[in-house]
Design a protein around this motif. Structure first.
Motif, PDB file in Angstrom:
ATOM      1  N   ALA A   1       0.839  -1.201   0.000  1.00  0.00           N
ATOM      2  CA  ALA A   1       0.000   0.000   0.000  1.00  0.00           C
ATOM      3  C   ALA A   1       0.870   1.244   0.000  1.00  0.00           C
ATOM      4  N   THR A   2       1.965   1.205   0.736  1.00  0.00           N
ATOM      5  CA  THR A   2       2.858   2.355   0.799  1.00  0.00           C
ATOM      6  C   THR A   2       3.507   2.602  -0.549  1.00  0.00           C
ATOM      7  N   LEU A   3       3.973   1.541  -1.206  1.00  0.00           N
ATOM      8  CA  LEU A   3       4.610   1.715  -2.506  1.00  0.00           C
ATOM      9  C   LEU A   3       3.618   2.225  -3.544  1.00  0.00           C
ATOM     10  N   LYS A   4       2.410   1.689  -3.528  1.00  0.00           N
ATOM     11  CA  LYS A   4       1.401   2.141  -4.474  1.00  0.00           C
ATOM     12  C   LYS A   4       1.072   3.607  -4.240  1.00  0.00           C
ATOM     13  N   GLY A   5       0.943   3.998  -2.969  1.00  0.00           N
ATOM     14  CA  GLY A   5       0.681   5.396  -2.641  1.00  0.00           C
ATOM     15  C   GLY A   5       1.811   6.297  -3.094  1.00  0.00           C
ATOM     16  N   PHE A   6       3.053   5.826  -2.945  1.00  0.00           N
ATOM     17  CA  PHE A   6       4.210   6.610  -3.372  1.00  0.00           C
ATOM     18  C   PHE A   6       4.197   6.794  -4.884  1.00  0.00           C
ATOM     19  N   GLU A   7       3.862   5.712  -5.618  1.00  0.00           N
ATOM     20  CA  GLU A   7       3.800   5.808  -7.079  1.00  0.00           C
ATOM     21  C   GLU A   7       2.708   6.784  -7.512  1.00  0.00           C
ATOM     22  N   GLN A   8       1.562   6.743  -6.843  1.00  0.00           N
ATOM     23  CA  GLN A   8       0.485   7.673  -7.178  1.00  0.00           C
ATOM     24  C   GLN A   8       0.908   9.113  -6.890  1.00  0.00           C
ATOM     25  N   MET A   9       1.591   9.337  -5.780  1.00  0.00           N
ATOM     26  CA  MET A   9       2.053  10.682  -5.441  1.00  0.00           C
ATOM     27  C   MET A   9       3.047  11.169  -6.498  1.00  0.00           C
ATOM     28  N   GLN A  10       3.925  10.275  -6.962  1.00  0.00           N
ATOM     29  CA  GLN A  10       4.893  10.631  -7.994  1.00  0.00           C
ATOM     30  C   GLN A  10       4.172  11.026  -9.285  1.00  0.00           C
ATOM     31  N   GLU A  11       3.142  10.274  -9.646  1.00  0.00           N
ATOM     32  CA  GLU A  11       2.372  10.577 -10.849  1.00  0.00           C
ATOM     33  C   GLU A  11       1.696  11.949 -10.737  1.00  0.00           C
ATOM     34  N   ILE A  12       1.165  12.258  -9.563  1.00  0.00           N
ATOM     35  CA  ILE A  12       0.504  13.546  -9.365  1.00  0.00           C
ATOM     36  C   ILE A  12       1.507  14.679  -9.517  1.00  0.00           C
ATOM     37  N   PHE A  13       2.683  14.532  -8.922  1.00  0.00           N
ATOM     38  CA  PHE A  13       3.704  15.568  -9.047  1.00  0.00           C
ATOM     39  C   PHE A  13       4.123  15.757 -10.502  1.00  0.00           C
ATOM     40  N   MET A  14       4.311  14.644 -11.213  1.00  0.00           N
ATOM     41  CA  MET A  14       4.712  14.739 -12.615  1.00  0.00           C
ATOM     42  C   MET A  14       3.634  15.415 -13.452  1.00  0.00           C
ATOM     43  N   SER A  15       2.378  15.089 -13.181  1.00  0.00           N
ATOM     44  CA  SER A  15       1.303  15.710 -13.948  1.00  0.00           C
ATOM     45  C   SER A  15       1.206  17.201 -13.643  1.00  0.00           C
ATOM     46  N   GLN A  16       1.501  17.589 -12.423  1.00  0.00           N
ATOM     47  CA  GLN A  16       1.475  19.006 -12.070  1.00  0.00           C
ATOM     48  C   GLN A  16       2.618  19.760 -12.753  1.00  0.00           C
ATOM     49  N   MET A  17       3.770  19.128 -12.833  1.00  0.00           N
ATOM     50  CA  MET A  17       4.926  19.795 -13.437  1.00  0.00           C
ATOM     51  C   MET A  17       4.792  19.877 -14.958  1.00  0.00           C
ATOM     52  N   THR A  18       4.203  18.838 -15.569  1.00  0.00           N
ATOM     53  CA  THR A  18       4.099  18.827 -17.042  1.00  0.00           C
ATOM     54  C   THR A  18       2.806  19.467 -17.527  1.00  0.00           C
ATOM     55  N   GLY A  19       1.842  19.649 -16.636  1.00  0.00           N
ATOM     56  CA  GLY A  19       0.578  20.240 -17.026  1.00  0.00           C
ATOM     57  C   GLY A  19      -0.400  19.238 -17.598  1.00  0.00           C
ATOM     58  N   LYS A  20      -0.047  17.960 -17.613  1.00  0.00           N
ATOM     59  CA  LYS A  20      -0.936  16.911 -18.131  1.00  0.00           C
ATOM     60  C   LYS A  20      -1.796  16.381 -17.003  1.00  0.00           C
ATOM     61  N   LYS A  21      -3.008  15.992 -17.354  1.00  0.00           N
ATOM     62  CA  LYS A  21      -3.913  15.395 -16.366  1.00  0.00           C
ATOM     63  C   LYS A  21      -3.684  13.894 -16.325  1.00  0.00           C
ATOM     64  N   ARG A  22      -3.935  13.314 -15.160  1.00  0.00           N
ATOM     65  CA  ARG A  22      -3.819  11.867 -15.003  1.00  0.00           C
ATOM     66  C   ARG A  22      -4.948  11.173 -15.717  1.00  0.00           C
ATOM     67  N   GLU A  23      -4.684   9.992 -16.192  1.00  0.00           N
ATOM     68  CA  GLU A  23      -5.723   9.203 -16.868  1.00  0.00           C
ATOM     69  C   GLU A  23      -6.412   8.295 -15.904  1.00  0.00           C
TER      70      GLU A  23
END
Length: 79
Positions: free
Chosen positions: A57-79
């Motif tokens: 659960a911790t690793l999955k949460g970390f991956e989701q947090m990473q995706e959110i940060f990347m989408s914020q930096m690139t301006g793309k929305k998550r799918e």
């Protein structure tokens, strides 16, 4: 008229004077019981089982947090 009176006494003496019950034996009994239960629960825990339960659960949460940060930096929305 104002009257000030200083009384020096211990908490036990004040409790006896006011007619309040002495709850110290009950508190000591409850604290012993809480300590015994906590000790038993800690001994029953297996570190490997805890890691297996929490780690995915911790690793999955970390991956989701990473995706959110990347989408914020690139301006793309998550799918």
């Amino acid at each position: 008229m104002k009257i000030t009176m200083d009384v020096e006494c211990t908490p036990e003496e004040a409790r006896a004077f006011l007619g309040l019950p002495d709850v110290k034996p009950m508190q000591e009994q409850l604290m012993r019981e809480v300590q015994d239960r906590m000790t038993a629960n800690i001994r029953a825990m297996e570190p490997e089982a805890m890691l297996r339960t929490w780690l995915p659960a911790t690793l999955k949460g970390f991956e989701q947090m990473q995706e959110i940060f990347m989408s914020q930096m690139t301006g793309k929305k998550r799918e």
